[in-house]
Design an enzyme around this catalytic site. Structure first.
Site, PDB file in Angstrom:
ATOM      1  NE  ARG A 216     -26.446 -25.899 -57.060  1.00 42.47           N
ATOM      2  CZ  ARG A 216     -25.735 -26.907 -57.585  1.00 42.47           C
ATOM      3  NH1 ARG A 216     -26.242 -28.129 -57.632  1.00 42.47           N
ATOM      4  NH2 ARG A 216     -24.522 -26.687 -58.042  1.00 42.47           N
TER       5      ARG A 216
ATOM      6  CE1 TYR B 200     -28.278 -15.906 -58.049  1.00 40.86           C
ATOM      7  CE2 TYR B 200     -26.808 -14.087 -57.626  1.00 40.86           C
ATOM      8  CZ  TYR B 200     -28.052 -14.626 -57.585  1.00 40.86           C
ATOM      9  OH  TYR B 200     -29.079 -13.892 -57.068  1.00 40.86           O
ATOM     10  CD  GLU B 201     -25.473 -20.191 -54.586  1.00 44.19           C
ATOM     11  OE1 GLU B 201     -25.067 -21.359 -54.445  1.00 44.19           O
ATOM     12  OE2 GLU B 201     -25.046 -19.235 -53.918  1.00 44.19           O
ATOM     13  N   GLY B 202     -24.556 -22.270 -59.511  1.00 49.43           N
ATOM     14  CA  GLY B 202     -24.605 -23.339 -60.509  1.00 49.43           C
ATOM     15  C   GLY B 202     -25.432 -22.921 -61.697  1.00 49.43           C
TER      16      GLY B 202
ATOM     17  CD  GLN C 256     -28.737 -25.767 -60.468  1.00 46.59           C
ATOM     18  OE1 GLN C 256     -29.267 -26.594 -59.720  1.00 46.59           O
ATOM     19  NE2 GLN C 256     -27.742 -24.980 -60.067  1.00 46.59           N
TER      20      GLN C 256
END
Lengths: 596, 596
Positions: free
Chosen positions: A297, A438-440, A445
């Protein structure tokens, strides 16, 4: 359009804001001071400017392609990856005893920005490999570490992260991939993983897939998920490559951007089961994966800064070159380069101020990470860890949202030419759009910021950050420049708005969760904007001091003007966000789902 | 993803906000009342939903292609264009005596939104043809009108607008295309035009190019530009198609979006000279072109609303369908459709509120246009013309900037699937990006707003708008609902901020042009945001009244909630924009051009 790494800007932030000198006092980082950073950054700049950046547009035009289970990357990527790994860049932040350079995250983050500016698609392979290494360092056995990490550090193999399934995206509790224990202690893995970045490619001889799966009989939900190593090729006893494992790429996606990076659908176990090895303990996979995700992240936040920097550079170059219309003040007798027009300057300043604010935020967070890991005092480690964890959703969420605006402005500065793909400005916008997903996603977040980072400690860490900002306000109050006064006014108003919102969020998350979470993304944007502005305020102070010493006057003046721009054009948005959060829940929650 | 025309929303705006009943009182529009509008919109919806919308994604996948000087459009476009023209939609707003339907702009604007939602690339052909018709109506001779307009109205021919050249984009003073007078009163045209939308295609048998060029010996700059008709095929004396004219497409652009619409490079006069006929008087071309551009600018604003509406509908459909994670309030026992999650609702509400605000602004402006053209009282015509002209840069600039945010949110709602081209969400973002650029970039609209629309009358028209908004505030103050109070608070603050900014702009444009123009785009965004919010306030009042009468309660409640959302999440940004404009010039002007 060529890329020039902003080494001088990076070093300014590292020295004046992130405290590279203090990082070099940490055990194990004695050689990681300013001079080392400067030397490493210069070397890194060369590789990225000369080798990796020129492959960015070719990668967009001639993306990774799929045929017969194999992925062929863009011509030139393989050789560039070899140079990248041979130069030691993959191992920059990893332990010396496993083949890495052992440098602090502060230096790594600056180098990561460069490779991502040079070529976002290319840089994803090292980013995912870093994530796999982090997870193994966290929870792998000694044998797993020594078997896999040195080969990933030297680029012989790469790593991938396998989380998403068609029904399990943001919600990993729905992971269905199955792991069946075998008598020899290994597992057989069966399932389908999608959106696997560099899940298949031709850059390295093996791929170390880290895979979330559910051991047969494990509990439902996230408490029944385990993490496995599933290498593309199994290893012989001597460590050489053995049989092809039963994991196969069945297609890659046709995407809006980052086209050169293959996004694979991976099929596990269609021919009897893929052999996997559990990492750490069964059912603790999500916990380990979070370590990897937090590193990733932060890395994606840096990608946002990187693509924004590249878009900015390209827009400046065009604005200097394109001649159109006389200046509105009549200061030139004929049509001028459009960089002279106030609105073009305003757009370029918006881009620049956002990049500088987010870069400073990220590097300050990276320095806190280094202190959290290496400082001899446990209390100091703990404080820095809490600060770093508060920053991660801001670095990820705010920098990537900002990158969309900046990349869109980059197209806008080009006018009609921006819409023509040959110009290359549009690629940055297309590439950037994945970063908020992506990655949350930004919402994920923001959930993290609201839940784990704010409500859980009753807003204590958030208020501690506000306290640090007040200290900067006091420093500004002791100065009499116009710029410092302008910054103080906006920073104090923004910090007060943040404190109001923290009170609202900390108070409402349990009592009225829909109201709190309706404001989650605005809260993230508010906090990221504020922390970036705080760092710009610190930059302003440092630049005024250097200017008083007559050091590099033009550079310092530009820093001061950029900070002032940030104050009046970006920080000035914060009170409005407070109003949206504190008063705006009803406009969200009162809408019946059926009424859309 | 299918498209459903928002007929009910449009009719609500037409009746409650734009005053269709008053438009039907205007001479010549007696039959254009609510019932007519409802019938026309229903018919229009059918064609766009069933025929034109299904061609949107195929057009992106299989765009217009170029070979041997000819452009082949996406399969299906030709038949759809035939149905469109045969249905009378091209002639909807044009004079009955030239084959049109003679309906007011208010109805046309709603229909234009539909075809643009259905297929932005397709809709550009009618939009450009409308522009050509407007220019001929303004300045063409009677013979030119009767020769060209009926054929364009019935879709036998189409029109194109030829302004841009490689060195002349926003700055038309740099047009170099040359016109040489011929003994028979015609001209020979020589030059290169770029970015010509539907400058070549296979939808119709002829193309009426309207071309800006400079007669040999004409004055420098914009005062030496004339406007010419250059048909692709010359006409025989009997009106039948004659020889091919010397205008040829040499390539089409490879673009980020609107891929199905061919963007041509046209070469005039490479084989002896293209035959052209001057429109109106020599050297007054830019003046005529502005008529066409103002119509086209309004039309592009409507495109922004249209693409945003389509993106909204697609996002709602996905959010209802995609199941992921339990609601944060624990109200459901298992994972729910993501439309239940507060941040997804917030995103959808942002999209919806922007679309509704901008649609109301555009339709209210269209009604003013109708009054400006048809009202029997000259003073009323003049007031309405001034109001309409003030609105054009807001409709164009704000609606298109908003469409970028909305289309980007549309992708975001889809998560990872949004980034995959097959989903179709990304197309809306790619398509939308041209809207802030063509027919004058947002900065050009903002220059118009600052210079011609605000500074020239010392801010009088802007203050008159503020006065109308105050009347709405008084109406809100007389109500005791929570929603009305919330709206009043934000609307009053935003209107006051607008008044502050108008004072700044009117005062600074001559004295300190760089400072005024540094705030030009923020001023446009502020004004567009405010006018949209004002219309949402009027919608709130109307919906509360209808709700009190127990009419269509769910629909009216959704209108009220959407208005409240607009107040707290969108209008709330206005005071921050005021600060950027009034205090923010230094952050732009003090940056040396060399320092970027």
């Amino acid at each position: 359009m060529s890329y020039r790494a902003p080494v001088k800007d990076m070093l300014f932030v590292m020295k004046e804001l992130a405290g590279i000198d203090a990082v070099a006092q940490l055990p194990g980082h004695a050689e990681a001071g300013y001079d080392t950073a400067a030397a490493v950054l210069e070397e890194c700049a060369k590789l990225n400017e000369d080798v990796i950046a020129p492959l960015n547009r070719p990668g967009d035009l001639n993306p990774s392609s799929f045929a017969n289970g194999e992925v062929r990357t863009t011509p030139g990527f393989k050789q560039a990856f070899r140079q990248f790994a041979d130069g030691g860049w993959q191992g920059l932040q990893h332990p010396v005893e496993l083949g890495g350079q052992g440098l602090p995250k502060l230096i790594h983050a600056a180098c990561a920005e460069m490779v991502n500016s040079a070529n976002l698609s290319f840089a994803l392979c090292p980013l995912l490999t870093d994530g796999a290494i982090e997870a193994l360092l966290t929870a792998g056995s000694d044998e797993q570490k020594t078997t896999y990490i040195p080969k990933m550090v030297d680029g012989t193999w790469t790593g991938s992260m396998n989380l998403t399934e068609p029904q399990a995206g943001s919600d990993l509790s729905m992971v269905r991939t199955r792991a069946e224990p075998q008598p020899d202690g290994s597992y057989k893995i069966f399932g389908t993983k999608i959106f696997i970045t560099y899940g298949e490619h031709d850059l390295a001889e093996n791929i170390v897939h880290l895979v979330l799966a559910r051991v047969v009989g494990a509990p439902e939900g996230v408490k029944g998920i385990s993490l496995f190593i599933v290498p593309k090729f199994l290893l012989n006893a001597d460590g050489s490559l053995g049989a092809r494992n039963d994991v196969h790429c069945v297609s890659i996606e046709h995407k809006l951007g980052i086209k050169a990076s293959p996004t694979a659908v991976l099929q596990y176990g269609d021919h009897g089961g893929a052999i996997g090895y559990v990492i750490g303990q069964e059912n603790r996979g999500l916990e380990y994966m979070f370590v990897m995700m937090n590193a990733a992240r932060f890395g994606v936040g840096v990608q946002g800064i990187a693509v924004a920097e590249r878009a900015y550079q390209q827009a400046v170059a065009y604005a200097r070159d394109r001649v159109q219309s006389r200046p509105v003040d009549g200061s030139l007798p004929a049509a001028a380069a459009i960089i002279h027009h106030p609105d073009v300057k305003r757009m370029l300043m918006t881009m620049r101020a956002h990049v500088e604010g987010c870069r400073a935020m990220a590097l300050v967070a990276a320095a806190a990470f280094d202190a959290a890991h290496a400082h001899p005092d446990a209390d100091v480690r703990k404080q820095n860890q809490a600060f770093y964890e508060f920053m991660v959703p801001l670095v990820k969420g705010f920098s990537t949202e900002m990158s969309l605006d900046v990349a869109s402005l980059g197209v806008q500065v080009h006018g009609g030419m921006g819409f023509i793909e040959e110009t290359g400005a549009a690629q940055h916008l297309r590439d950037a759009k994945i970063l908020t997903i992506y990655e949350g996603t930004t919402a994920i977040q923001a959930n993290d910021l609201v839940g784990r980072k704010t409500a859980r400690d009753g807003g204590a860490m958030a208020r501690a950050v506000a306290g640090q900002i007040e200290a900067t306000e006091r420093a500004l109050a002791g100065r009499d420049s116009v710029a410092a006064r302008a910054m103080l006014k906006r920073l104090a108003a923004a910090r007060q708005a943040f404190v109001d919102v923290v009170g609202f969020i900390a108070g409402q998350t349990k009592a009225s969760p829909n109201a709190a979470f309706a404001g989650s993304v605005p809260y993230l944007l508010l906090a990221g904007n504020l922390v970036g502005g705080w760092q710009m305020a610190r930059a302003l102070i440092a630049a005024e001091d250097r200017l008083a010493d007559d050091v590099d006057a033009d550079f310092m003046r530009a820093k001061i003007t950029t900070a002032r721009f940030y104050a009046d054009h970006i920080l000035s948005k914060v009170p409005g966000l407070r109003d949206s959060i504190v008063d705006g829940a009803a406009g969200v929650t009162e809408m019946a789902v059926e009424a859309f």
